[in-house]
Design a protein around this motif. Sequence first.
Motif, PDB file in Angstrom:
ATOM      1  N   UNK A 276      -2.850   6.438   5.087  1.00 56.96           N
ATOM      2  CA  UNK A 276      -3.322   7.629   5.802  1.00 56.96           C
ATOM      3  C   UNK A 276      -4.835   7.766   5.683  1.00 56.96           C
ATOM      4  N   UNK A 277      -5.388   7.445   4.532  1.00 62.57           N
ATOM      5  CA  UNK A 277      -6.833   7.516   4.353  1.00 62.57           C
ATOM      6  C   UNK A 277      -7.534   6.504   5.248  1.00 62.57           C
ATOM      7  N   UNK A 278      -7.010   5.293   5.323  1.00 62.71           N
ATOM      8  CA  UNK A 278      -7.602   4.257   6.172  1.00 62.71           C
ATOM      9  C   UNK A 278      -7.539   4.670   7.650  1.00 62.71           C
ATOM     10  N   UNK A 279      -6.409   5.204   8.079  1.00 63.03           N
ATOM     11  CA  UNK A 279      -6.272   5.649   9.470  1.00 63.03           C
ATOM     12  C   UNK A 279      -7.230   6.801   9.751  1.00 63.03           C
TER      13      UNK A 279
ATOM     14  N   UNK B 229       0.839  -1.189   0.000  1.00 61.61           N
ATOM     15  CA  UNK B 229       0.000   0.000   0.000  1.00 61.61           C
ATOM     16  C   UNK B 229       0.877   1.244   0.000  1.00 61.61           C
ATOM     17  N   UNK B 230       0.352   2.274  -0.595  1.00 64.33           N
ATOM     18  CA  UNK B 230       1.079   3.539  -0.582  1.00 64.33           C
ATOM     19  C   UNK B 230       0.794   4.255   0.739  1.00 64.33           C
ATOM     20  N   UNK B 231       1.621   5.211   1.039  1.00 63.08           N
ATOM     21  CA  UNK B 231       1.458   5.989   2.258  1.00 63.08           C
ATOM     22  C   UNK B 231       0.117   6.724   2.250  1.00 63.08           C
TER      23      UNK B 231
END
Length: 132
Positions: free
Chosen positions: A18-21, A12-14
Motif C-alpha cells: 500500500x505504501x508503494x502504491x 511483502x506485507x499488505x
Amino acid sequence: MHPIVEKKWTGYTLLELMIVVAIASILVTLAVPSFQRSAVKAREATLKQNLATLRTVLDQHYADQGIYPQTLEALVEAGYLRQIPVDPFTKDSTSWRLVFEENADDAEPGGIFDVHSGSDLAALDGTHYSEW
C-alpha cells in the motif's frame, strides 16, 4: 527423528504494498499535469511554425506572381507547398481562417494575404489561437 524444519515466509506485507502504491500514485499525480502542459506547448510550437510557413509562402507567391492566391490549394498546385499544413489544434488542414486582402474596387476579389488558426481555444498565455 525428524529435524524440525522452520518455514520462513517470504514476500511483502499488505502495508508495504500500500505504501508503494501510494508513493507511485503521488508521483503520477505530479507528472501528468507537467506532461499535458508539455504536449500543449509542443502543439503551440507546431502551430507557430505552420503559420510562419504559410505566411512566408503567401509572400513568396505574391513576390513571384504579383497577386495573392485565391485558395491555399493554389499554393500546392503552383508548387509552393507539398501539402497544406494541418492545424494542430483542430487536426484539420481545411480549418484555417483565411484573411483576404481588400481591394478598392470590388470588381476583382482579393487573394489570401494572411491565415489564422481555426481553433477557438485559448493559448497558455491567454490569447486565442485564432488571433495568432
